[in-house]
Enzyme design. Structure first.
Site, PDB file in Angstrom:
ATOM      1  N   GLY A  49      11.309  -0.163  -9.898  1.00  0.00           N
ATOM      2  CA  GLY A  49      10.821  -0.870 -11.079  1.00  0.00           C
ATOM      3  C   GLY A  49      11.300  -2.307 -11.212  1.00  0.00           C
ATOM      4  O   GLY A  49      11.369  -2.828 -12.334  1.00  0.00           O
ATOM      5  N   ARG A  84      -6.553  15.448  -8.194  1.00  0.00           N
ATOM      6  CA  ARG A  84      -6.251  14.055  -8.537  1.00  0.00           C
ATOM      7  C   ARG A  84      -6.839  13.653  -9.877  1.00  0.00           C
ATOM      8  O   ARG A  84      -6.239  12.912 -10.649  1.00  0.00           O
ATOM      9  CB  ARG A  84      -6.819  13.106  -7.474  1.00  0.00           C
ATOM     10  N   ARG A  95       0.401   5.944  -5.974  1.00  0.00           N
ATOM     11  CA  ARG A  95      -0.670   6.957  -5.963  1.00  0.00           C
ATOM     12  C   ARG A  95      -1.989   6.250  -5.685  1.00  0.00           C
ATOM     13  O   ARG A  95      -2.256   5.178  -6.243  1.00  0.00           O
ATOM     14  CB  ARG A  95      -0.801   7.672  -7.320  1.00  0.00           C
ATOM     15  N   LEU A 152      -5.790   5.893  -6.354  1.00  0.00           N
ATOM     16  CA  LEU A 152      -6.566   6.206  -7.561  1.00  0.00           C
ATOM     17  C   LEU A 152      -8.007   6.529  -7.190  1.00  0.00           C
ATOM     18  O   LEU A 152      -8.571   5.931  -6.273  1.00  0.00           O
ATOM     19  CB  LEU A 152      -6.528   5.017  -8.518  1.00  0.00           C
ATOM     20  N   HIS A 189       0.745  -6.268  -4.508  1.00  0.00           N
ATOM     21  CA  HIS A 189       0.820  -5.743  -3.145  1.00  0.00           C
ATOM     22  C   HIS A 189       1.692  -6.680  -2.315  1.00  0.00           C
ATOM     23  O   HIS A 189       1.525  -7.910  -2.380  1.00  0.00           O
ATOM     24  CB  HIS A 189      -0.585  -5.645  -2.541  1.00  0.00           C
ATOM     25  N   ASP A 224      -6.231  -1.645  -2.268  1.00  0.00           N
ATOM     26  CA  ASP A 224      -5.713  -2.998  -2.000  1.00  0.00           C
ATOM     27  C   ASP A 224      -6.824  -4.024  -1.790  1.00  0.00           C
ATOM     28  O   ASP A 224      -6.702  -4.944  -0.974  1.00  0.00           O
ATOM     29  CB  ASP A 224      -4.740  -2.976  -0.799  1.00  0.00           C
TER      30      ASP A 224
HETATM   31  C1  GAR Z   1       6.967  -3.774  -4.421  1.00  0.00           C
HETATM   32  O1  GAR Z   1       7.306  -4.511  -3.284  1.00  0.00           O
HETATM   33  C2  GAR Z   1       5.468  -3.657  -4.543  1.00  0.00           C
HETATM   34  O2  GAR Z   1       4.782  -4.805  -4.144  1.00  0.00           O
HETATM   35  C3  GAR Z   1       5.198  -2.499  -3.622  1.00  0.00           C
HETATM   36  O3  GAR Z   1       6.231  -1.597  -3.855  1.00  0.00           O
HETATM   37  C4  GAR Z   1       7.400  -2.310  -4.263  1.00  0.00           C
HETATM   38  C5  GAR Z   1       7.878  -1.721  -5.557  1.00  0.00           C
HETATM   39  O4  GAR Z   1       9.109  -2.294  -5.919  1.00  0.00           O
HETATM   40  N1  GAR Z   1       3.912  -1.921  -3.875  1.00  0.00           N
HETATM   41  C6  GAR Z   1       3.167  -1.361  -2.942  1.00  0.00           C
HETATM   42  O5  GAR Z   1       3.518  -1.259  -1.776  1.00  0.00           O
HETATM   43  C7  GAR Z   1       1.851  -0.826  -3.415  1.00  0.00           C
HETATM   44  N2  GAR Z   1       1.020  -0.475  -2.333  1.00  0.00           N
HETATM   45  P1  GAR Z   1       9.587  -2.237  -7.423  1.00  0.00           P
HETATM   46  O6  GAR Z   1       9.524  -0.760  -7.859  1.00  0.00           O
HETATM   47  O7  GAR Z   1      11.005  -2.725  -7.381  1.00  0.00           O
HETATM   48  O8  GAR Z   1       8.691  -3.106  -8.240  1.00  0.00           O
END
Ligand code: GAR
Length: 193
Positions: free
Chosen positions: A14, A68, A94, A96, A112, A148
């Protein structure tokens, strides 16, 4: 203009959620983080959100088996019960279905860790290193039913440096993520939906 009510959806750490919460503390920010939802009860980000006095909810996808849409209907119910205007996916791991994406068309953002359309999917930093690119980065985009994809709102580039590992590159990209996600949400929440 009243501040938009935003739900941030997480699955883990997060840190992007925390950057949105921090930005929304400014008086002139057009969005308020009204809710944090996780599909994992043990997501570390939930604790941070609670500490900030933000309402949290868990919709545990494992309770819905392979269904789902049932998971998504439960999630959607939580969002509508909280009168949410905009949804920010922030490390929400997840896929969607077109149904949920359709419900939130133009009102759901994702971050992303790559310069889309390059490196969709997982393990983006390792794949960027393997491909030998010299520039990598992060993208905030509206969510569409194709993974994405969807209209790009903001991107930030970072250099790939000699000796980078997936972890060092990820850390550099994450700093950029924390910069552009609040900017992108400001732009979307401040415009007429
Ligand atoms: C982030 O780097 C985000 O861009 C990536 O997961 C990480 C979450 O970090 N998202 C993806 O890969 C989505 N496909 P966080 O929980 O510290 O924000």
């Amino acid at each position: 203009m009243p501040r938009k009510r935003v739900a941030v959806l997480i699955s883990g750490r997060g840190s992007n959620m925390a950057s949105l919460i921090a930005a929304a503390k400014h008086d002139d920010y057009p969005a308020a983080i009204a809710l944090v939802v996780s599909n994992r009860p043990d997501a570390a980000g939930l604790e941070h959100a609670r500490g900030e006095g933000i309402a949290t909810a868990v919709v545990d996808h494992t309770r819905f088996g392979k269904d789902r849409e049932a998971f998504e209907r439960a999630l959607h119910d939580v969002l509508t019960a909280n009168r949410i205007d905009l949804v920010c996916l922030a490390g929400f791991m997840r896929l969607l279905t077109p149904w949920l994406v359709g419900q939130w068309q133009g009102r759901m953002l994702n971050i992303h860790p790559a310069l889309l359309p390059a490196f969709k999917g997982l393990h983006t930093h390792a794949r960027a290193l393997a491909a030998g690119v010299t520039t990598h980065g992060a993208t905030v985009h509206f969510v569409s039913s194709e993974m994405d994809s969807g209209p790009i709102i903001a991107q930030a580039e970072v250099p790939v440096l000699a000796g980078d590992t997936p972890d060092t590159l990820a850390a550099r990209v994450l700093e950029a993520e924390h910069r552009i996600y609040p900017q992108a949400l400001r732009q979307v929440a401040g415009s007429k939906l």
